[in-house]
Design an enzyme around this catalytic site. Structure first.
Site, short mmCIF file in Angstrom:
data_model
loop_
_atom_site.label_atom_id
_atom_site.label_comp_id
_atom_site.label_asym_id
_atom_site.label_seq_id
_atom_site.Cartn_x
_atom_site.Cartn_y
_atom_site.Cartn_z
N LYS A 20 0.85 -1.19 0.00
CA LYS A 20 0.00 0.00 0.00
C LYS A 20 0.88 1.24 0.00
CE LYS A 20 -3.78 2.10 2.69
NZ LYS A 20 -4.70 1.91 3.83
N ASP A 28 -14.67 1.74 9.10
CA ASP A 28 -14.89 2.01 7.67
C ASP A 28 -15.30 0.75 6.91
OD1 ASP A 28 -14.97 3.61 5.42
OD2 ASP A 28 -12.83 3.44 4.99
#
Length: 484
Positions: A166, A311
């Site tokens: 990432k 989330d």
């Protein structure tokens, strides 16, 4: 040589000026487009008030929502960044008109990718080594690109297992902070004119939470903490949390294990490919297991620990091995103070018991300030609590319509709302959106009742004799029903 140097200096100056002006340009774009959407609705409200035929009114509203949806989609798509997150929040079947949802749902997994040379610069600067020194292979094309970062498939040297890398988009933090502050100003205006809800506090909490997302070391710590908690409190963790490669984590780069799964939004397509009837018993069992796993994980995280992944939008949920669930992206996590955790546990019991008096007491304990504009304040407050904090909407409510005269928010104005509760509110609404998408109508409050009772009992706030659901287990989802 001097000519080359001067051209280089000019290009560098150009880039600096461009970077300096970019936030101002974005602000201008936001306000022009937001004003256009808002005034479009206000003018339409006047126009539709002269139409007496209800069916014609309905058709006019549908058309207005379609026009607005095109404009909102264009704004979120063109500006990207934070507005992709806004699309994720409002693009829910229970939260927005159908025309909006149809348009915005396609934005959830789309964001412009940073070119590979930019990725390489960030990665090598953060890790202090070249890509070839760390990785056996590294896919140049990303697996996906979101608002803050993009992810690449790779394999470490001397390792047979794939990993995910990432990498944060260069310069994204300043742009997203600009977007949030513009939205805060718009929220202040809206809460003074149209929506009697403390929207500003909500946007302040968004600013805090999204600010944390730029620190991938914090995310790595969160992943390890939640992984440990879920595995410690269950024979088998209800969701899979990816493992972090600790020595390859920095503020802007995070390397973790690769999970070979299917995005939850593509579950129906995958079932069709395998010859499984999406409306059949096998599909129904798989969907119930998916929702059961997510509900159990979130109930334990929020009510038992207070530290939770905040989330759970569809892009962060993978399905693997049939109906097992993997939960990705721990950039947004929340650590609730015990006072709020236990206050929310009380509210869960109030909603599950359909108790308006307890709901009112819980609102006060949580610091949610309300002003009543109706006679039946207690019942309307319970209805508001169900609408805000439960996945099963109150009777007669099919979606949140804050502009409607019959809306609970019109009858019970929410004048103060603790910023920290926004993460719970958003999580419940995302879970509700998932349940709608899976075709399952259920109450998370009813499913979380035993966990809420356990939390209050352990804190000495509930006597053993009052624990109504001591023998009930969260794994029993008998109250789930399929939507028509």
């Amino acid at each position: 040589m001097s000519g080359i140097a001067s051209r280089f200096d000019f290009k560098e100056i150009q880039e600096k000026v461009s970077l300096h002006l970019r936030p101002w340009h974005r602000s201008f774009q936001f306000w022009v487009r937001a004003a256009d959407i808002y005034t479009g609705y206000k003018v339409f409200q006047v126009r539709v008030s002269f139409v007496k035929d209800v069916q014609k009114q309905h058709a006019m509203w549908e058309r207005q929502h379609e026009l607005a949806a095109d404009k909102i989609y264009a704004m979120c798509s063109d500006l990207g960044g934070f507005f992709l997150k806004v699309a994720q929040i409002i693009g829910k079947p229970d939260l927005a008109p159908a025309a909006w949802v149809k348009k915005l749902v396609t934005l959830c997994d789309q964001a412009p990718a940073t070119p590979f040379d930019g990725v390489q610069r960030v990665l090598e600067k953060e890790l202090g080594q070249s890509i070839s020194e760390i990785f056996e292979k590294f896919d140049v094309n990303p697996l996906g690109s979101a608002s803050i970062a993009q992810v690449h498939l790779a394999r470490l040297k001397g390792n047979k297992n794939d990993v995910v890398v990432k990498v944060q988009h260069p310069g994204i933090q300043e742009l997203m902070m600009t977007d949030i502050r513009n939205l805060q100003a718009f929220a202040l205006y809206m809460q003074k004119t149209d929506i009697k809800f403390d929207l500003y506090s909500v946007t302040k909490e968004m600013e805090t939470q999204i600010g944390y997302e730029f620190d991938f070391l914090r995310e790595a710590n969160a992943m390890e903490r939640i992984h440990h908690f879920l595995y410690e409190n269950n024979r088998k963790s209800p969701v899979l949390v990816p493992r972090v490669v600790r020595d390859l984590a920095s503020r802007r780069v995070l390397v973790m294990e690769y999970i070979d799964g299917i995005p939850i939004l593509k579950l129906g397509d995958e079932m069709a490919k395998r010859g499984i009837n999406p409306g059949g018993k096998m599909a129904a069992a798989a969907k119930q297991n998916i929702l059961k796993s997510l509900t159990l994980a979130y109930g334990q995280m929020i009510l038992k620990s207070g530290f939770f992944h905040a989330d759970p939008h569809p892009g962060n949920i993978l399905i693997y091995k049939g109906s097992e669930v993997a939960l990705l992206d721990y950039g947004q996590v929340k650590d609730l103070p015990d006072q709020l955790r236990l206050g929310y546990a009380n509210l869960v019991l109030a909603i599950a018991d359909n108790d308006p008096v307890k709901a009112m007491e819980s609102y006060r304990e949580l610091g949610i300030g309300t002003v009543s504009n109706c006679g039946n304040e207690q019942q309307e407050l319970l209805r508001l609590a169900q609408t805000m904090f439960d996945t099963k909407l109150p009777p007669g409510v099919v979606m949140l319509q804050p502009f409607s005269e019959d809306s609970s928010i019109k009858k019970i104005a929410v004048e103060s709302f603790p910023e920290e509760l926004f993460s719970i509110l958003r999580t419940v609404h995302l879970l509700r959106g998932l349940s709608v998408g899976l075709g399952i109508n259920f109450s998370c409050a009813e499913q979380w009742r035993p966990i809420a009772e356990g939390a209050l009992y352990n804190a000495g706030r509930l006597k053993g004799a009052n624990r109504k659901s001591r023998v009930r287990k969260l794994s029993s989802f008998r109250r789930f029903s399929w939507r028509n």
